[in-house]
Structures are given as structure tokens and as C-alpha cells.
Write a protein that holds these residues in place. Structure first.
Motif, PDB file in Angstrom:
ATOM      1  N   GLN A  72       0.841  -1.186   0.000  1.00 33.42           N
ATOM      2  CA  GLN A  72       0.000   0.000   0.000  1.00 33.42           C
ATOM      3  C   GLN A  72       0.874   1.232   0.000  1.00 33.42           C
ATOM      4  O   GLN A  72       2.008   1.197   0.471  1.00 33.42           O
ATOM      5  CB  GLN A  72      -0.890   0.002   1.241  1.00 33.42           C
ATOM      6  CG  GLN A  72      -2.196  -0.708   1.014  1.00 33.42           C
ATOM      7  CD  GLN A  72      -3.147  -0.436   2.145  1.00 33.42           C
ATOM      8  OE1 GLN A  72      -3.208   0.673   2.660  1.00 33.42           O
ATOM      9  NE2 GLN A  72      -3.875  -1.460   2.536  1.00 33.42           N
ATOM     10  N   LEU A  73       0.299   2.298  -0.519  1.00 32.59           N
ATOM     11  CA  LEU A  73       1.065   3.543  -0.610  1.00 32.59           C
ATOM     12  C   LEU A  73       0.467   4.556   0.344  1.00 32.59           C
ATOM     13  O   LEU A  73      -0.749   4.749   0.367  1.00 32.59           O
ATOM     14  CB  LEU A  73       1.004   4.071  -2.042  1.00 32.59           C
ATOM     15  CG  LEU A  73       1.716   5.396  -2.300  1.00 32.59           C
ATOM     16  CD1 LEU A  73       3.209   5.225  -2.154  1.00 32.59           C
ATOM     17  CD2 LEU A  73       1.376   5.908  -3.680  1.00 32.59           C
ATOM     18  N   TYR A  74       1.305   5.181   1.125  1.00 35.18           N
ATOM     19  CA  TYR A  74       0.837   6.242   2.014  1.00 35.18           C
ATOM     20  C   TYR A  74       1.384   7.543   1.475  1.00 35.18           C
ATOM     21  O   TYR A  74       2.589   7.780   1.503  1.00 35.18           O
ATOM     22  CB  TYR A  74       1.349   5.997   3.433  1.00 35.18           C
ATOM     23  CG  TYR A  74       0.724   6.921   4.447  1.00 35.18           C
ATOM     24  CD1 TYR A  74       1.274   8.169   4.693  1.00 35.18           C
ATOM     25  CD2 TYR A  74      -0.428   6.554   5.118  1.00 35.18           C
ATOM     26  CE1 TYR A  74       0.699   9.018   5.600  1.00 35.18           C
ATOM     27  CE2 TYR A  74      -1.018   7.409   6.030  1.00 35.18           C
ATOM     28  CZ  TYR A  74      -0.447   8.642   6.267  1.00 35.18           C
ATOM     29  OH  TYR A  74      -1.033   9.486   7.173  1.00 35.18           O
ATOM     30  N   GLU A  75       0.520   8.401   0.962  1.00 34.42           N
ATOM     31  CA  GLU A  75       1.009   9.648   0.398  1.00 34.42           C
ATOM     32  C   GLU A  75       0.085  10.798   0.790  1.00 34.42           C
ATOM     33  O   GLU A  75      -1.089  10.594   1.054  1.00 34.42           O
ATOM     34  CB  GLU A  75       1.115   9.531  -1.126  1.00 34.42           C
ATOM     35  CG  GLU A  75      -0.152   9.091  -1.824  1.00 34.42           C
ATOM     36  CD  GLU A  75      -0.994  10.232  -2.322  1.00 34.42           C
ATOM     37  OE1 GLU A  75      -0.575  11.384  -2.184  1.00 34.42           O
ATOM     38  OE2 GLU A  75      -2.089   9.966  -2.840  1.00 34.42           O
ATOM     39  N   LYS A  76       0.685  11.980   0.799  1.00 30.64           N
ATOM     40  CA  LYS A  76      -0.111  13.155   1.128  1.00 30.64           C
ATOM     41  C   LYS A  76       0.132  14.231   0.094  1.00 30.64           C
ATOM     42  O   LYS A  76       0.160  15.413   0.411  1.00 30.64           O
ATOM     43  CB  LYS A  76       0.292  13.687   2.507  1.00 30.64           C
ATOM     44  CG  LYS A  76      -0.116  12.807   3.654  1.00 30.64           C
ATOM     45  CD  LYS A  76      -1.552  13.039   4.006  1.00 30.64           C
ATOM     46  CE  LYS A  76      -1.915  12.238   5.239  1.00 30.64           C
ATOM     47  NZ  LYS A  76      -3.248  11.725   5.227  1.00 30.64           N
ATOM     48  N   GLY A  77       0.391  13.844  -1.146  1.00 31.77           N
ATOM     49  CA  GLY A  77       0.570  14.838  -2.196  1.00 31.77           C
ATOM     50  C   GLY A  77       1.921  15.518  -2.120  1.00 31.77           C
ATOM     51  O   GLY A  77       2.882  14.990  -1.571  1.00 31.77           O
TER      52      GLY A  77
END
Lengths: 602, 252
Positions: A452-457
Motif C-alpha cells: 500500500q502507498l501512504y502519500e499526502k501529495g
């Protein structure tokens, strides 16, 4: 003054030791630290080492496989230590030659080496000589060479030509830089400054003092052009501001300037006695001795071979300073060693260099990421790996490869997209996530997606995103968190501070530096500056430094594999992964023997 | 006869071959009879000596190399060099980290009194592989020294080293006896041999990646766990407690 002195064999048995009065701590710890950091990491080029508050100096005796170590407090500056070690070594060898020649652990165990008296005597001599040397007296004028010269020979002619060289006038210490004045036209000169008044003399001296101390370091002490002071024909008329440097002797004659004399006197220790040369007898049998054993290696013998080896290593892309440090270390290790029969100097040196290269590439600690991940799993926390490096080395690509490897081994991975600067970084990682999930569909792994990818832009603070990602992973019971950071130049201070903050705040389990195998001398600079930044900006006492290296783009270099050596030498950390291509399967671990073989191949 | 073969050099039919051989034998016999018997005998003896040497060399080189070494291996700071000193000479010696190997003859305290070569290998990570490579084929027994006091912290490192040792191809082929010496028993926090054995078996489950339980008795070689203390309670004086180690070495 000394804290301790110890003599031990390379096999680890202490033959004799001395502990200074009032020293309670055992010296085993510092000496072990010396062995591990210096000798085993091939840094024996310089013979001193600092451990906490102690300074250690050592000497290797390669003929009898002994090591001599002396330790003293950092704050003391003992000038006699180098010569002292040499003296002790020579005395020990002479006294126990018969026993040492037998060579063997049994000899070391059965003999007791009563070296106390000799040691104390040599120590006393060394201390006394250092004390007496500091009070040398200056020569009187009559003893100097200047008094033996005639006045006429020291007269300069007009027209701006150089002053007469008074080559022999090497004062004991003063190496001054003397410029050549261009006299507007002077004729007769007098010796000494008798023509000037006291104030003028003081003024002159002051100028000279200031000039001397603002000028750069001097060079070429062999040619002191000593200029004569200018005597104005009419007294005060000629005030040549330039370059009136008076030799030491003049200063002596001047009243009130004795401080000059003390300043210029620098006590040089007498040169150490030349090491006794062995082997290679005179006459026609010399060359035979070169073949048939019992020839010990000396610095001169090894010099040409080591030069060639150094250039060879540099041609194979090892950083220049690393190559030279390595060669120095090998020279120290081989000095005085007795060669076997029919071995040439070149072959011995090559073998020693090969051994030290293999030793450098062997990891200093266990490298088993899967086992550590399992350990973290049992402690119900995610295993955090952070990737850092300069721009364009392959962090994101190799991150994807490593997550593929982890998935293949049955772990679940969370990728934290902390590269909030580069355009397309988050999308790149999302693409990787999609591909990896397609390769390992969630249905096969209990319905949970493996990656899974955890990103905030873009544009957010990387350290904050990392912290949130780790918390999310802990909640969702992910096994591994891979944190991708933005590439940054090692000179960019604000970015280095940001990276250091990310690492210091999140305390990852593994900090991997990603470096490409194409890099040359830059590797040294990159790693040093990265480590420096991580150490400086960490609040705790034990800062997290680089724990491992990922060497990427290994398929682009044929056999110029020197970058591996440079990187491991600088940090002392192992190379954990080697990236050999751009697909998910191109991830290997380092084979030390193969790399060294490629390095040494002609 | 000789003329025949010269006329048709290409045609070496059986008869001409036979004739040539007969000729040769005749020639040799004549020469032998002409020569001095002493000379003949010396030639025969020399030939025989060469043949015998060849046979012996072949026999010895292809058979298993004589293995008479007992290796002392283990992690750094586990006490190998001190144990080496105690076994060989019984004395206490201060030690530092070894960077090369040391070897000395060791007479086993058994009825037969066989002499082994005891070799102490450096334990540091960067040196251990190359020294093991050098000495593993000559190993009759391997003494794996473990620091029992800090075992809990190092359990993974110990297990990995032991795993590498046991899965080495040369060692699998030769199956030397493995004695795991749990050293530093004089420290109060030292773990017992039994506990260390259980912990290692659990670790091996992870390393083997087979998922089944592992026991040391499953190995082809004889494995024995014993306790010892190279440093006695009174530090420098006093006997070291290495009796069990000596007994095991005597059983080799």
C-alpha cells in the motif's frame, strides 16, 4: 605520564603490559577499539587513534607478528612518544630475539617476558631528553656565521637586483619569507641599525611583525635571502617601508626585543635513527637472497609496486584518497615482514592488497534483513527502512525492487511517499504499487493488498508524512515501511537538515544510503557529508548514522567496481543490496570475492 | 624384415608390427646381456622406486586428507584465545582481539593420548570467513565458543554463524564433531547449556525456513553442548573450569 603500554601478538596474547600509576581502568577496551577501527578497517596509514579521552599510538612489528600500543591522555602532548615506541620495539626485539624467532603460540604462552626494567629505563631516557631539549640556548654572535663574513661582501649594489645570497645562513629554526626590496638607490650600508633612533627601530620592528603574521605560510626554507637594513644616506630620508626583515642575530642585539628571539626558536626533535636494514647482502649473492627467503620487506622495496597498484585501483574507479590510504595501510602491514622462498615483492604486496580488499568488503555485522523483520514482527511493530541519497541514483526504483523481494518472502509493505518535491514521484510509486499488487494479487494473501502507498501529495513536510505513515502501519499491522525521500545534494544545507530531522524524529530501524556505482571521487564527499549532517542535527547522544549502502546501476560498469570499495571504506558499513538493472528481479547481494577479483584483474 | 617395413611405411599390417616388436625384444635382450649386471640392477631398482612413489602419492592424495586439527571458533569476545591458552598451557594470559590465527599442539587427556593441533581462529566478522575457509578441511572437531552471559542479546548472530558453519559443504562432507562450549559460566547471569541449546534450536527454525522444528540431534555430525569457564572465579590465579571440555576432547 603514560596511561599504559602493551605488547601483544597478532594472535591476541598479551606478552607484557604496563599500567601507569593511578590508572584504574583496564586498557583492554581502548586497545580492542583501536584494533577494530584501525587495523581491521585498513586505516593503519596514520599511527595514532583517539578513543574517548585517551590517545593511542601504535606500531606493528610484522616480522614477529607483534603490536606495540601506548596510551596517554588526550590533553597531554607528549613529543617523545613516537621515538619512544621505536626504541622500545628495538629493545624488545633485541632482548627476546631468540624466543621470538621460534614463532608459535606455544612459545608465547610458555615464556614470560620480564621487560619492566628495560621499559622504565627507556621511558626515563625519553622523558629526560624531551625535557632537556626544550631549553636550548641561542648562539652568541661570535659563533654565528655572519660575524665571519666581511662587511664588503654584504653590501648590495644599487639598481634593484637581488641581495647577495647568504646561503649558509640557516638559522636553527627561523624560516622567514623574505621579499626582495627595490631600493630607490642606496649605496653604502652599515651593519646593524645604529643609524636609526630608538623609535624608528621600534616602528620598523612593529611593521615587520605585523607583516609577518598577516602573510601566509612560508615555504622554501632553503633560501633565506637576508636583506640588509637600509641606512638612509641622510638619515631619516629613506624610509623604505618594504621588507626589512632582520635576521635573528640582529634582533638579539636590539634592546628590548628579546621576545622575537623566543618566538623564532622552534625546537625540532632530532631525526629518528634510521631503521636497521636487513637482508640483501652485498656482493654477488644479493640477488640470490632476493629469491631465496629471509629477505624482509622495506618501504623502498614496496614503493614502486604500491604506486602501480594505487594507479591500477584509481583506474578501476576507486576514489583517489581511498586508494592512497589503502596502499599506505598495506605498506604498514607488510613492513619488515620476512618473505617466503621464491616469492617476489610484487606477489606478496598483491596478495596482501587482495586480502585487505576482501576484508573491507566483508560486513562488520550480521546483515539479515528478513530475520530482523521477523523480530520486529514478533514485537508487533513495523520495520522501518529509510532511503536517502543524491539526485538520480535510483532510490525509487530500488525501493520498488526491495518491496518486491519482501513480498516474495511473505511480508506486507507500506510505502511512504516522503518525496514531496519531485514532480511525478508520488505517481511513480503508485504505479509500482499497482504493478506489485497485480503480480501478487490480494486474493492469494488473505484478501489484504500486499503493498500500500501512504502519500499526502506534494509540498508537505516529509518528516510529518513519515511519522504518520509509521503510525498507520502500526495500526494496520504492516510488516515493513519503506520511506522514500527526495534526492538532495550533500552541499545543500537546508535539505540536509530536513533529512536529518526526518531520521532523528522517526528513528528508523535501517538507514540505507543509495549510491550509484558510476560515482567516482564524489562518493567520498557524499558519504562524509551525509554522515556529518545526520550526526550534527540529531539531538540524542547516539545519532543514527548510515547503516547500510545500496549500490545501484551495477550493470552499467564492466569491471570498474571501485565505488564499492570507496563507499564501504568511508563508512565502515556493509553493502546490503546491489542493483543490477531496472526490473524487479535485478536485486542481488554483494559477492566480495567476485568484486575483488574484478578489481585486481589486470 | 627391416627392409620390408621401409618399402611400405604406410602399410603396417599385423605381421610387420609383430616383426618389429620381436626385433625390439631381441635388441633389448642383447643389450641386457651385454651390460654389467650391477648397472642393470640399479636401473631396475630406480624404476621400481619411481613406480612405488607414484602409487603411494596417488593413494595418499586421493584419499581423505589427514584431519588432525581442532578449531576454536566463535563470535568476537567469546573467550576463544583465553580458552586456547588454558587448554594448551593451563596459564592465564591477558588477551586482545585476535587478528590472525594461533596454533599449538594439544595432548588429549585420554588413555590413547593422541595429539591434536589446536587452532584459535579470530572471531571478528570481517576475518572469520577467510580463516574458516583456510582451516575447515583439516578440522577433526570444531569447538564453537559462546559467551553465555550476553547470549540473549547476541542470539541471532550466534545462530547465523552456527548456521553458516553447519551448512558449509566441506563441513557437511567431513562431519567433524561439534562441541558447543558455553563459556563465561563464572558470571552469575550466564545461561546454562541446555537453555542455549533450546534457544539455538528455535532460531534455526527461522534460518532454515522450513517451518519444522529443528533439533541438533538431526544433524549428521555429533553435537555436544557443554559448559566451561576459561576465567575462574579468582581471575588470574586459580584453575579454569574446563574439565568437561577436556573430557569431550579426549573422546575424539
Amino acid at each position: 605520564m603514560l596511561d599504559f603500554f602493551t605488547i601483544f601478538s597478532k594472535g591476541g596474547i598479551v606478552l607484557w603490559c604496563f599500567q601507569g600509576a593511578g590508572v584504574k581502568e583496564s586498557f583492554t577496551g581502548p586497545v580492542n577499539a583501536l584494533i577494530r577501527s584501525v587495523i581491521l578497517q585498513e586505516r593503519s596509514g596514520s599511527n595514532s587513534f583517539t578513543h574517548e579521552r585517551q590517545s593511542l599510538k601504535y606500531k606493528l612489528d610484522n616480522e614477529f607478528e607483534l603490536i606495540f600500543v601506548v596510551g596517554f591522555q588526550n590533553i597531554l602532548t607528549l613529543t617523545y612518544v613516537d621515538k619512544f615506541i621505536d626504541d622500545v620495539q628495538l629493545r624488545f626485539r633485541d632482548r627476546y630475539k631468540n624466543e621470538l624467532v621460534q614463532k608459535g603460540a606455544l612459545m608465547l604462552l610458555n615464556n614470560s617476558f620480564e621487560f619492566e626494567d628495560d621499559f622504565q629505563r627507556i621511558l626515563r631516557e625519553a622523558e629526560e631528553s624531551s625535557r632537556t631539549r626544550s631549553t636550548t640556548y641561542m648562539r652568541a654572535f661570535q659563533e654565528s656565521e655572519k660575524s665571519k663574513k666581511t662587511v664588503k661582501s654584504m653590501i648590495e649594489t644599487k639598481g634593484g637586483d637581488k641581495g647577495k645570497e647568504q646561503g649558509g645562513k640557516k638559522s636553527k629554526s627561523s624560516k622567514k619569507e623574505l621579499e626582495k626590496p627595490s631600493p630607490p638607490g642606496q649605496k653604502t650600508l652599515q651593519n646593524g641599525n645604529q643609524g636609526l633612533t630608538q623609535e624608528e627601530i621600534i616602528q620598523k620592528k612593529r611593521e615587520e611583525f605585523i607583516r609577518k603574521h598577516t602573510a601566509g605560510p612560508t615555504e622554501k626554507p632553503s633560501l633565506p635571502h637576508i636583506q640588509r637594513g637600509r641606512r638612509g644616506g641622510g638619515g631619516s630620508g629613506q624610509r623604505n617601508k618594504q621588507t626589512k626583515v632582520f635576521p635573528v642575530f640582529d634582533c638579539l642585539c636590539m634592546p628590548g626585543f628579546s621576545f622575537y628571539a623566543n618566538k623564532h626558536l622552534v625546537c625540532l626533535p632530532p631525526p629518528p635513527p634510521p631503521p636497521p636494514k636487513k637482508g640483501g647482502g652485498g656482493g654477488g649473492c644479493g640477488w640470490v637472497k632476493g629469491w631465496v627467503g629471509s629477505k624482509s620487506l622495506s618501504q623502498e622495496d614496496m614503493e614502486p609496486v604500491l604506486e602501480k597498484m594505487k594507479e591500477h585501483l584509481i583506474a578501476k574507479n576507486v576514489a583517489a584518497e581511498i586508494a592512497s590510504q589503502l596502499c599506505d595501510s598495506v605498506a604498514k602491514k607488510l613492513e619488515g615482514k620476512v618473505m617466503g622462498t621464491f616469492t617476489t615483492v610484487a606477489s606478496t604486496v598483491k596478495q596482501a592488497l587482495q586480502d585487505s580488499l576482501v576484508q573491507i568488503l566483508q560486513p562488520k555485522r550480521r546483515v539479515d534483513i528478513l530475520r530482523d523483520v521477523m523480530e520486529a514482527q514478533s514485537q508487533r511493530r513495523p520495520f522501518v527502512i529509510t532511503f536517502c541519497g543524491v539526485n538520480g541514483v535510483g532510490k525509487s526504483t530500488n525501493l520498488a525492487k526491495i518491496s518486491y523481494w519482501l513480498i516474495e518472502n511473505g511480508f506486507t509493505v507500506l510505502i511512504a511517499a516522503c518525496d514531496t518535491f519531485r514532480a511525478g514521484a508520488v505517481e511513480q510509486l503508485r504505479t509500482h504499487q499497482r504493478r506489485l499488487n497485480a503480480l501478487h494479487p490480494p486474493e492469494k494473501h488473505g484478501g489484504q493488498p500486499v503493498v500500500q502507498l501512504y502519500e499526502k501529495g506534494y509540498g508537505k513536510d516529509a518528516a510529518g508524512i513519515a511519522m504518520e505513515a509509521i503510525a498507520y502501519a502500526r495500526n494496520q499491522a504492516f510488516d515493513v515501511v519503506l520511506v522514500d525521500t527526495a534526492g538532495r545534494m550533500q552541499d545543500n544545507a537546508p535539505l540536509m537538515t530536513a533529512l536529518a530531522k526526518l531520521i532523528a524524529v522517526n528513528m528508523p530501524d535501517l538507514v540505507l544510503f543509495v549510491g550509484e556505482a558510476l560515482v567516482g571521487n564524489e562518493a567520498v564527499d557524499q558519504l562524509v557529508k551525509f554522515n556529518q549532517a545526520l550526526a550534527d542535527h540529531s539531538m540524542s547522544e547516539k545519532p543514527r548514522l548510515i547503516d547500510g549502502i545500496v549500490l545501484t546501476k551495477f550493470d552499467t560498469i564492466d569491471d570498474k567496481v571501485g565505488a564499492a570499495i570507496s563507499m564501504t571504506y568511508i563508512t565502515g558499513q556493509p553493502i546490503v543490496f546491489v542493483g543490477t538493472g531496472q526490473t524487479y528481479n535485478d536485486l542481488r547481494s554483494l559477492n566480495a570475492r567476485a568484486v575483488v577479483g574484478a578489481l585486481m584483474k589486470a | 624384415m627391416a627392409a620390408d617395413t621401409k618399402k611400405d611405411p604406410g602399410l603396417m599390417d599385423e605381421r610387420s608390427v609383430e616383426n618389429t616388436v620381436k626385433q625390439f625384444i631381441e635388441y633389448v635382450r642383447k643389450q641386457v646381456e651385454e651390460q654389467d649386471p650391477v648397472f642393470l640392477i640399479s636401473v631396475v631398482v630406480a624404476l621400481a622406486a619411481i613406480i612405488i612413489t607414484c602409487v603411494f602419492l596417488k593413494y595418499f592424495l586421493t584419499s581423505k586428507t589427514v584431519r588432525s586439527a581442532v578449531l576454536l571458533v566463535g563470535l568476537c569476545d567469546s573467550g576463544k584465545t583465553l580458552l586456547f591458552s588454558r587448554l594448551v598451557s593451563g596459564k592465564f594470559k591477558r588477551t586482545q582481539t585476535s587478528i590472525t590465527d594461533s596454533s599449538a599442539p594439544y595432548k588429549a587427556k585420554s588413555d590413547k593420548g593422541t595429539t591434536w593441533t589446536l587452532i584459535d581462529l579470530p572471531g571478528h566478522d570481517s576475518l572469520r570467513a577467510q580463516y574458516l575457509e583456510k582451516f575447515k578441511s583439516a578440522a577433526r572437531a570444531i569447538v564453537f565458543v559462546v559467551d553465555s552471559a550476553i547470549f540473549q542479546k547476541e542470539v541471532r548472530d550466534v545462530a547465523e554463524f552456527l548456521y553458516v558453519l553447519l551448512t558449509d559443504s566441506v563441513i557437511c562432507r567431513n562431519t567433524p564433531t561439534l562441541l558447543v562450549a558455553c563459556n563465561k559460566q563464572d558470571i552469575t547471569m550466564a545461561k546454562s547449556a541446555k537453555l542455549i541449546q533450546q534457544q539455538l534450536e528455535k532460531e534455526f527454525v527461522f534460518l532454515g525456513k522450513k517451518g519444522k522444528d529443528f533439533e541438533f540431534s538431526q544433524l549428521p555430525m555429533r553435537v555436544e553442548f557443554l559448559e566451561c569457564s576459561a576465567l575462574s572465579n579468582k581471575a588470574e590465579e586459580g584453575e579454569a573450569d574446563i574439565k568437561s571440555l577436556e573430557k569431550s576432547l579426549a573422546k575424539l
